[in-house]
Design a protein around this motif. Sequence first.
Motif, PDB file in Angstrom:
ATOM      1  N   ARG A 187       0.823  -1.209   0.000  1.00  0.00           N
ATOM      2  CA  ARG A 187       0.000   0.000   0.000  1.00  0.00           C
ATOM      3  C   ARG A 187       0.859   1.262   0.000  1.00  0.00           C
ATOM      4  N   SER A 188       1.966   1.240   0.764  1.00  0.00           N
ATOM      5  CA  SER A 188       2.753   2.454   0.978  1.00  0.00           C
ATOM      6  C   SER A 188       4.006   2.554   0.125  1.00  0.00           C
ATOM      7  N   GLY A 189       4.552   1.390  -0.289  1.00  0.00           N
ATOM      8  CA  GLY A 189       5.796   1.398  -1.037  1.00  0.00           C
ATOM      9  C   GLY A 189       7.010   1.736  -0.185  1.00  0.00           C
ATOM     10  N   ARG A 190       6.876   1.669   1.133  1.00  0.00           N
ATOM     11  CA  ARG A 190       7.970   2.075   2.019  1.00  0.00           C
ATOM     12  C   ARG A 190       8.959   0.938   2.280  1.00  0.00           C
ATOM     13  N   ASP A 191      10.188   1.321   2.565  1.00  0.00           N
ATOM     14  CA  ASP A 191      11.243   0.378   2.917  1.00  0.00           C
ATOM     15  C   ASP A 191      11.053  -0.036   4.376  1.00  0.00           C
ATOM     16  N   VAL A 192      10.850  -1.328   4.612  1.00  0.00           N
ATOM     17  CA  VAL A 192      10.623  -1.807   5.975  1.00  0.00           C
ATOM     18  C   VAL A 192      11.757  -2.733   6.437  1.00  0.00           C
ATOM     19  N   SER A 193      12.930  -2.600   5.810  1.00  0.00           N
ATOM     20  CA  SER A 193      14.037  -3.514   6.109  1.00  0.00           C
ATOM     21  C   SER A 193      14.532  -3.380   7.552  1.00  0.00           C
ATOM     22  N   ALA A 194      14.324  -2.218   8.176  1.00  0.00           N
ATOM     23  CA  ALA A 194      14.774  -2.014   9.562  1.00  0.00           C
ATOM     24  C   ALA A 194      13.637  -2.169  10.560  1.00  0.00           C
ATOM     25  N   LEU A 195      12.553  -2.823  10.148  1.00  0.00           N
ATOM     26  CA  LEU A 195      11.346  -2.841  10.964  1.00  0.00           C
ATOM     27  C   LEU A 195      11.540  -3.510  12.326  1.00  0.00           C
ATOM     28  N   ASN A 196      12.459  -4.474  12.427  1.00  0.00           N
ATOM     29  CA  ASN A 196      12.657  -5.140  13.709  1.00  0.00           C
ATOM     30  C   ASN A 196      13.003  -4.150  14.817  1.00  0.00           C
ATOM     31  N   TRP A 197      13.797  -3.127  14.498  1.00  0.00           N
ATOM     32  CA  TRP A 197      14.122  -2.111  15.509  1.00  0.00           C
ATOM     33  C   TRP A 197      12.838  -1.431  15.991  1.00  0.00           C
ATOM     34  N   TYR A 198      11.994  -1.071  15.067  1.00  0.00           N
ATOM     35  CA  TYR A 198      10.769  -0.365  15.408  1.00  0.00           C
ATOM     36  C   TYR A 198       9.833  -1.239  16.243  1.00  0.00           C
ATOM     37  N   VAL A 199       9.774  -2.526  15.913  1.00  0.00           N
ATOM     38  CA  VAL A 199       8.917  -3.436  16.678  1.00  0.00           C
ATOM     39  C   VAL A 199       9.469  -3.605  18.091  1.00  0.00           C
ATOM     40  N   ALA A 200      10.792  -3.738  18.206  1.00  0.00           N
ATOM     41  CA  ALA A 200      11.409  -3.838  19.525  1.00  0.00           C
ATOM     42  C   ALA A 200      11.128  -2.576  20.340  1.00  0.00           C
TER      43      ALA A 200
END
Length: 340
Positions: A279-292
């Motif tokens: 939907r967004s086309g965003r890069d989520v490769s660093a998402l684990n940091w955000y979830v932590a």
Amino acid sequence: MSNEDPPGLDLERLRTHLERELPGLVAGPLNAQVVEGGRSNLTYVVSDGTNRWVVRRPPLGHVLPTAHDMGREHKVLSALGPTAVPVPPTRLLCTDESVIGAPFYVMDFVEGTPYRKAEELAALGERRTRHIADALIDTLGDLHAVDFVSVGLSDFGRPEGYLERQLRRWKKQLDASRSRDLPGIETLHERLAARLPASGSPTIVHGDYRLDNVLVGSDDQIKAVLDWEMSTLGDPLTDLALLIAYAQLSTLDVGVVSNVSAAPGYPAADEVITRYTQRSGRDVSALNWYVAFAFFKLAVILEGIYYRFSQGKTVGEGFEAIGDGVPPLVAHGNATLKED
């Protein structure tokens, strides 16, 4: 509804003000009821017997006006009105505290259901549950696609250094509610600070985006996104990560947090990520940091509630078990960082 004034809302003074500022809006005497829930600001449903509106004001006896800024809530709702993000239409902002004793704003009442429990979704069936969850994810993508400059929100926050300020804020909150040893939480904070990612393009951030902060219509579409108290300009992946953290909470024993993700048909975390990314086309490769970080933030929030309960400053049932929910959140945060 009651014709008596609820705490913090003088109905006759409110009616006089509305008749002066919006002639013809109110058709008769007002009655009101307090809406339960919400983070801290007071919410009332007000009616003249024909129409209904919602009034929002700061909590009684509030001492932190910046944390209960009615002008900010009114501003973001008004700005999002013409966009694809469903929000209640705003009617009026009043900063004159002489009217009801505090600033307040008025918006239209929107019909809908805020689903909080897995059994509420389970009663709808898997297909409808999936449809609602997908709509929730798509609406988040739509929010993050809004050009905040074009809708007049260029001064709504400071995107630069957003993650660093957020981490600092929640560590300060943790330090203010220390009452016991929490193994692993210092390690989690230190690792988060050491691995701070670079943010992508800033967006409007809701700050507490989850299913029980939206109203779902009978057609299973999102009719309104509510509770904009924590909204600002910042890193959109913090909103997504909170959704992911909630989606993973069904495997943890944290009874005070909404457990809608445990309902049959609710998408797994990887499905939430995939749909949002498409939907967004965003890069989520660093998402684990955000979830932590989301788990760290939730742990701090629950520890704060437990701290107030342990100090005898919280009235009600169920608070004694909140403290038990904190260690699993800390452990999950540390485990999520190890997955990088």
